[in-house]
Motif scaffolding. Sequence first.
Motif, PDB file in Angstrom:
ATOM      1  N   VAL A 143      -6.119   4.481   3.225  1.00 18.97           N
ATOM      2  CA  VAL A 143      -5.484   3.291   2.901  1.00 18.97           C
ATOM      3  C   VAL A 143      -4.560   3.067   4.043  1.00 18.97           C
ATOM      4  CG1 VAL A 143      -3.712   2.182   1.300  1.00 18.97           C
ATOM      5  CG2 VAL A 143      -5.955   3.511   0.341  1.00 18.97           C
ATOM      6  N   ARG A 144      -3.811   3.890   4.258  1.00 22.54           N
ATOM      7  CA  ARG A 144      -2.908   3.753   5.597  1.00 22.54           C
ATOM      8  C   ARG A 144      -1.926   2.811   5.240  1.00 22.54           C
ATOM      9  NH1 ARG A 144      -7.866   5.211   7.791  1.00 22.54           N
ATOM     10  NH2 ARG A 144      -8.384   2.915   8.365  1.00 22.54           N
ATOM     11  N   PRO A 145      -1.118   2.914   4.167  1.00 24.67           N
ATOM     12  CA  PRO A 145      -0.057   1.999   3.942  1.00 24.67           C
ATOM     13  C   PRO A 145       1.053   1.817   4.915  1.00 24.67           C
ATOM     14  CG  PRO A 145       0.319   3.651   2.663  1.00 24.67           C
ATOM     15  CD  PRO A 145      -1.064   3.803   3.287  1.00 24.67           C
ATOM     16  N   ALA A 146       1.426   0.621   5.481  1.00 27.46           N
ATOM     17  CA  ALA A 146       2.622   0.541   6.417  1.00 27.46           C
ATOM     18  C   ALA A 146       3.117  -0.861   6.160  1.00 27.46           C
ATOM     19  CB  ALA A 146       1.788   0.625   7.648  1.00 27.46           C
ATOM     20  N   CYS A 147       4.736  -0.850   6.412  1.00 26.35           N
ATOM     21  CA  CYS A 147       5.451  -1.864   6.569  1.00 26.35           C
ATOM     22  C   CYS A 147       5.500  -2.661   7.614  1.00 26.35           C
ATOM     23  CB  CYS A 147       7.217  -1.619   6.176  1.00 26.35           C
ATOM     24  SG  CYS A 147       7.247  -1.204   4.403  1.00 26.35           S
ATOM     25  N   TYR A 148       5.224  -3.883   7.755  1.00 27.17           N
ATOM     26  CA  TYR A 148       5.231  -4.806   9.078  1.00 27.17           C
ATOM     27  C   TYR A 148       6.191  -5.744   8.957  1.00 27.17           C
ATOM     28  CZ  TYR A 148       3.094  -7.201  13.006  1.00 27.17           C
ATOM     29  OH  TYR A 148       2.897  -7.715  14.387  1.00 27.17           O
ATOM     30  N   ASP A 149       7.652  -5.429   9.434  1.00 30.74           N
ATOM     31  CA  ASP A 149       8.575  -6.442   9.381  1.00 30.74           C
ATOM     32  C   ASP A 149       9.335  -6.526  10.694  1.00 30.74           C
ATOM     33  OD1 ASP A 149      10.389  -4.263   9.166  1.00 30.74           O
ATOM     34  OD2 ASP A 149      10.155  -4.252   6.936  1.00 30.74           O
ATOM     35  N   GLY A 150      10.485  -7.234  10.631  1.00 27.27           N
ATOM     36  CA  GLY A 150      11.439  -7.382  12.005  1.00 27.27           C
ATOM     37  C   GLY A 150      11.680  -5.857  12.577  1.00 27.27           C
ATOM     38  N   ASP A 151      11.741  -4.982  11.595  1.00 23.92           N
ATOM     39  CA  ASP A 151      12.360  -3.453  12.016  1.00 23.92           C
ATOM     40  C   ASP A 151      10.971  -2.841  12.874  1.00 23.92           C
ATOM     41  OD1 ASP A 151      14.743  -4.395  11.265  1.00 23.92           O
ATOM     42  OD2 ASP A 151      14.554  -3.179   9.256  1.00 23.92           O
ATOM     43  N   THR A 152       9.866  -3.189  12.380  1.00 25.62           N
ATOM     44  CA  THR A 152       8.734  -2.178  12.879  1.00 25.62           C
ATOM     45  C   THR A 152       8.788  -2.301  14.505  1.00 25.62           C
ATOM     46  OG1 THR A 152       7.732  -3.146  10.960  1.00 25.62           O
ATOM     47  CG2 THR A 152       6.526  -1.966  12.693  1.00 25.62           C
ATOM     48  N   PRO A 153       8.777  -1.048  15.047  1.00 30.53           N
ATOM     49  CA  PRO A 153       8.811  -1.069  16.633  1.00 30.53           C
ATOM     50  C   PRO A 153       7.489  -1.615  16.807  1.00 30.53           C
ATOM     51  CG  PRO A 153       9.200   1.230  15.382  1.00 30.53           C
ATOM     52  CD  PRO A 153       8.693   0.328  14.366  1.00 30.53           C
ATOM     53  N   ARG A 154       7.667  -2.209  18.210  1.00 28.26           N
ATOM     54  CA  ARG A 154       6.480  -2.990  18.778  1.00 28.26           C
ATOM     55  C   ARG A 154       5.364  -1.864  19.104  1.00 28.26           C
ATOM     56  NH1 ARG A 154       6.808  -7.847  19.234  1.00 28.26           N
ATOM     57  NH2 ARG A 154       8.574  -8.591  19.507  1.00 28.26           N
ATOM     58  N   ALA A 155       5.717  -0.636  19.315  1.00 30.33           N
ATOM     59  CA  ALA A 155       4.627   0.396  19.638  1.00 30.33           C
ATOM     60  C   ALA A 155       3.660   0.715  18.501  1.00 30.33           C
ATOM     61  CB  ALA A 155       5.298   1.532  19.938  1.00 30.33           C
ATOM     62  N   ARG A 157       3.130  -1.546  15.984  1.00 34.54           N
ATOM     63  CA  ARG A 157       2.447  -3.089  15.372  1.00 34.54           C
ATOM     64  C   ARG A 157       1.100  -3.042  15.740  1.00 34.54           C
ATOM     65  NH1 ARG A 157       7.073  -7.747  15.686  1.00 34.54           N
ATOM     66  NH2 ARG A 157       8.706  -6.605  14.960  1.00 34.54           N
ATOM     67  N   GLU A 158       0.665  -2.816  16.749  1.00 37.10           N
ATOM     68  CA  GLU A 158      -0.748  -2.972  17.336  1.00 37.10           C
ATOM     69  C   GLU A 158      -1.632  -1.813  16.170  1.00 37.10           C
ATOM     70  OE1 GLU A 158      -2.132  -2.445  21.156  1.00 37.10           O
ATOM     71  OE2 GLU A 158      -4.084  -2.872  20.451  1.00 37.10           O
ATOM     72  N   TRP A 159      -1.247  -0.778  16.084  1.00 35.69           N
ATOM     73  CA  TRP A 159      -1.782   0.069  15.194  1.00 35.69           C
ATOM     74  C   TRP A 159      -1.890  -0.397  13.841  1.00 35.69           C
ATOM     75  CZ3 TRP A 159      -1.241   2.845  10.732  1.00 35.69           C
ATOM     76  CH2 TRP A 159      -2.116   3.978  10.326  1.00 35.69           C
ATOM     77  N   ILE A 160      -0.778  -0.728  13.257  1.00 33.98           N
ATOM     78  CA  ILE A 160      -0.782  -1.420  11.997  1.00 33.98           C
ATOM     79  C   ILE A 160      -2.000  -2.250  11.863  1.00 33.98           C
ATOM     80  CG2 ILE A 160       0.590  -2.652  10.165  1.00 33.98           C
ATOM     81  CD1 ILE A 160       3.073  -1.098  11.270  1.00 33.98           C
ATOM     82  N   ARG A 161      -1.957  -3.509  12.848  1.00 37.92           N
ATOM     83  CA  ARG A 161      -2.760  -4.666  12.516  1.00 37.92           C
ATOM     84  C   ARG A 161      -4.318  -3.939  12.522  1.00 37.92           C
ATOM     85  NH1 ARG A 161       0.760  -7.057  16.301  1.00 37.92           N
ATOM     86  NH2 ARG A 161      -0.696  -6.486  18.223  1.00 37.92           N
ATOM     87  N   LYS A 162      -4.542  -3.042  13.464  1.00 39.03           N
ATOM     88  CA  LYS A 162      -5.993  -2.514  13.637  1.00 39.03           C
ATOM     89  C   LYS A 162      -6.450  -1.469  12.379  1.00 39.03           C
ATOM     90  CE  LYS A 162      -7.084  -2.987  18.201  1.00 39.03           C
ATOM     91  NZ  LYS A 162      -6.488  -2.642  19.528  1.00 39.03           N
ATOM     92  N   HIS A 163      -5.355  -0.703  11.923  1.00 41.88           N
ATOM     93  CA  HIS A 163      -5.747   0.368  11.019  1.00 41.88           C
ATOM     94  C   HIS A 163      -5.206   0.363   9.765  1.00 41.88           C
ATOM     95  CE1 HIS A 163      -7.661   2.206  14.564  1.00 41.88           C
ATOM     96  NE2 HIS A 163      -6.494   1.978  15.092  1.00 41.88           N
ATOM     97  N   SER A 164      -4.099  -0.360   9.594  1.00 40.22           N
ATOM     98  CA  SER A 164      -3.646  -0.291   8.074  1.00 40.22           C
ATOM     99  C   SER A 164      -4.561  -1.044   7.251  1.00 40.22           C
ATOM    100  CB  SER A 164      -2.189  -0.605   8.120  1.00 40.22           C
ATOM    101  OG  SER A 164      -1.641  -0.780   6.707  1.00 40.22           O
ATOM    102  N   ARG A 165      -4.580  -0.647   6.054  1.00 39.92           N
ATOM    103  CA  ARG A 165      -5.181  -1.498   5.229  1.00 39.92           C
ATOM    104  C   ARG A 165      -4.602  -2.033   3.880  1.00 39.92           C
ATOM    105  NH1 ARG A 165      -9.553   1.944   2.871  1.00 39.92           N
ATOM    106  NH2 ARG A 165     -10.620   0.035   2.187  1.00 39.92           N
ATOM    107  N   PHE A 166      -3.194  -1.559   4.004  1.00 38.95           N
ATOM    108  CA  PHE A 166      -2.362  -2.030   2.740  1.00 38.95           C
ATOM    109  C   PHE A 166      -1.141  -2.328   3.718  1.00 38.95           C
ATOM    110  CE2 PHE A 166      -1.768  -1.614  -1.912  1.00 38.95           C
ATOM    111  CZ  PHE A 166      -0.288  -2.354  -1.880  1.00 38.95           C
TER     112      PHE A 166
END
Length: 790
Positions: A143-155, A157-166
Motif C-alpha cells: 500500500v505504501r501510504p505517504a503524506c504529500y504536502d508542503g512539508d514533504t521533502p523534494r527528494a 516527492r518523486e518516489w511518492i508519485r511513482k510508488h505510493s498507492r495511498f
Amino acid sequence: MEPSSAATVSAGPGLQPAPADLLRRLRARGAGDPVTHVERVPARAGVPAPWPPWAPPELRAAFARRGVVAPWQHQAEAASLAYDGGHVVVATGTASGKSLAYQLPALATLLADPRATVLYLAPTKALAADQLRAVAALELEGVRPACYDGDTPRAEREWIRKHSRFVLTNPDMLHHGILPGHAQWSGFLRRLAYVVIDECHTYRGVFGSHVAHVLRRLRRQCARFGATPVFVLASATSGDPSTAAGRLTGLPVTAITEDASPRGGVTFALWEPPLLPADSGSISPVPPQPTGDHDDLRQVRRSALRETADLLADTVAEGVRTLAFVRSRKGAEVVAANARRALDDAVPGLGGRVAAYRGGYLREERRELERALLHGDLLGLASTNALELGVDLVGLDAVLICGYPGTRASLWQQAGRAGRSGQEALAVLVARDDPLDTYLVHHPEAIFGAPVEATVLDPANPYVLAPQLACAAVEAPLTPADLALFGDGAKEAIDQLVEAGALRQRPTGWYWRHRERPEVDLRGEGGAPVAVVESATGRLLGTVDGGSSHFLLHPGAVYLHQGVSYVVDELDLADGCALVHIEEPDWSTHARDVTDLSVVSVRSYVDAGPVGMFLGEVDVTSQVVSYQRRRIATGEVIDTRPLDLPTRELRTVAVWFTLSPQSLTAAGVQAADVPGALHAAEHAAIGLLPLMATCDRWDIGGLSTALHPDTEAPTVFVYDGHPGGAGFAERAYGTASAWLRATRDAIAECGCETGCPSCVQSPKCGNGNNPLSKPDAIRVLDVVLANLPA
Ligand SMILES: [Zn+2]
Ligand SMILES: [Zn+2]
C-alpha cells in the motif's frame, strides 16, 4: 478518527454523585431556576455488523490487531455502498469510527487490485499525519501510504508519485501542486479508485466553494486519463449532508447518518443566567457615548463566565471532575480564577485543585495535566477548545460549556468529553447574552431534535468560478463538454474571461493566453489576504481575508490566534499586513461599521401580498468607523473609539423582505416606530441565521430602512459578507419561514422589557443599537410570517 473503543479508566477517588442529584443541587443554589431544559441522552449499545463478505481476511486480521473485532452497522453499510461504486457521505458523531467506513473499501480495493490508488484529503496537515499513522499501522503489503504536502521533502516527492498507492494530502496541495503537475501524476490519477474527503463539513462558505471546483478539476483530469473514482466523504453531524456533499463533489452522494457506535448516558441541562435587576450595582454604568445611544438603559444577564465559574466551583466542591469549555483563553483564566477564589473562601486550599488550560503548552506539560486530572489532584479545568488538539482526557464526570460553540457538532464534541466507562455524566450549556444562545436554551428541540444546520457553499459564485475556470484552462483547454461539470454560471464566467483577454476561443476550445498560471488562493476571499505579523520578531502569525481585515485587524483590535491574544499596532492596507504585539488586556474589541446598499438584480422572489421576499445581487458600501472596548469578565462597555479606515465596495448576494406601510399600520406599528421595528428584526434575524447554516454573525451583514429607494418600501436586507456570496443568504431565502419564525420566537421569549443583547441588540451595530423597538419587531415578523407561504 480512531475506531471507537471502550474507555479504559477505572473509577478514581472522590465522590460520584448521580448527575441528576448533582444538577438538583446546582440549580437550587440561586433565587430562580436557571435551568430551562433537561435532556436525558440515554446510553446506547453499539450495533455491530458482520464484516462485509468482500473484505479480505488479511484486512480483517489487520483491523483485529488494532482492536477492531467487527465494524459497527453504519461503517459496514457505508463501506459496502462505496465498494459497490456509490458515492457516499458518512455523517455521524465524534468517535463513531468514520475512518473505518472509508479505509475498508479503499484498502480492500488496493489489496484486490495491485495497480489501484487512493487519494485522501484532509483540511489540515495534522489530520493527514494522524491518518497516515493509522493506515501505516495496519502494515498492509504494497500500500505504501505517504503524506504529500508542503512539508514533504523534494527528494521524496518523486518516489511518492511513482510508488505510493495511498496518498494523503490537502485541498491546497491538490490545487497548487498535484493538478498543475498532472502530467507527472498521470500514472497515479489513471489508476485512482477512491477519493476520500475527511471532515468535509469544514469546506463551507467561499473556501468550500473553491474546494468544490478543485474537486471538479480533479474529476476532469481523471476523466482525461480514463478514471472515474468513487468519492467517500466523512462529515460531522450536520443537516442535509447528502446535498452538501453533492454540491462539494458535483456528484449524487448517498448519506449514512444512523450512528451505530456505543456511547454512555448523559444528563444534559440548558442553563440561562438570570437577568440582573435594572439598577444592579454589579455592573458599572456605561459612559455616555457620542452616538447618543441608549446602551446605558439596557438590561443585562449575569455573565456566562461568572455563572460558569460558580458552577465549576460548586462541582469541584462536590468532588466532581469537571471540564469547563470557554471560548477565549482570557475567558478561561477568568473562569478558573473566580472558581479558585470561591473555593478558597469556602475551604482554604481547595482552590488549588482548579486550573486554567491555555493552548500552546509543551507536550510534557499537557501529559502532566492529564495525569493530575486522572489522579484527582486536579478536579476542575477551564479550557479553550484548544484542548481538542492534543490533550487526551478521559474519566470526566461533568462538562460545562460556556456559550454555544457555534455548531451542534462542536457542542456534542465538547459534551462528549464527559462520561467514564459505564457511568452517567453531566453536561451543562450555559447561555451567553446573545440571541442564538437565548433561543437555543428555550428551544431544546433545536439542539436535541433533528439536525438543523447545514454546511453551505455556493460553487456558482462568479468570484470563485472564474478564477477556478482559469486554473482549469491552464491544466487543459476548456471545451463545451466541461460546462456541465463546472455547473451554473460556467459559460458566463468563460465569456468574461475571454472578454478580459485571459482566455482565447479556438475551434477546439478555450485556451489560457498567458505564460504564468493565475494566482488563486483557496482561502482568500476576493480581497487580498492581510498578513498578521508580530512586530518584535517579524513572525507571520497567519492571514485574515481582506473582507474581515477592517473588522478584526483595525488599530487597537484584540486579535486572538490559537488562544493567544495580540493587540494590533498598525494596519497597513497598502502592504496588506497588520503589525501586532503580544498582550492580554482585560477587554475585547468590537468594530462597528456604517453601510449603504443598492439592489443590482433580483434572482428569485416570492410575492406574498403585502409582503415580498427576495434573493438577489446587491452592492454594499461599508466603512468601519469605530470600535468598542468591553471588559471580558462582565461585558461592560469601557469606551468607543473612532477609526479612520477607507470605505469598501462589495458585490454580494442578499436576501431581503419588504412590507407595505399599510400592513405595518394595521399591525399596530406607528410610523415613527417603523425604523426601530425593522432594525430590531434585522439584528435578531442575523443573530439567528447560524441556526440554519454553519456561519457566524460575522459572516453576515444587514441593513434596514423605513423606505429603500430600490424597493420603495420598508425593507430588511441580510447579505453575505463575502464577494459574490457564500451561500448564507441563499440558505436564508430557502428556509425563510423557519428562519424568521425562530427569530420571532427568540425575541418574544426573551424576558427583557425593551430589548437586550439576548434578543435585538447587536454587538456589531454601526448605529449604537439605536433605534430599536422590541415589541414592534415582533409585529413586523408576525406580518411577514402570516403572509409568507411556509
Ligand atoms: Zn432581550
Ligand atoms: Zn444595527
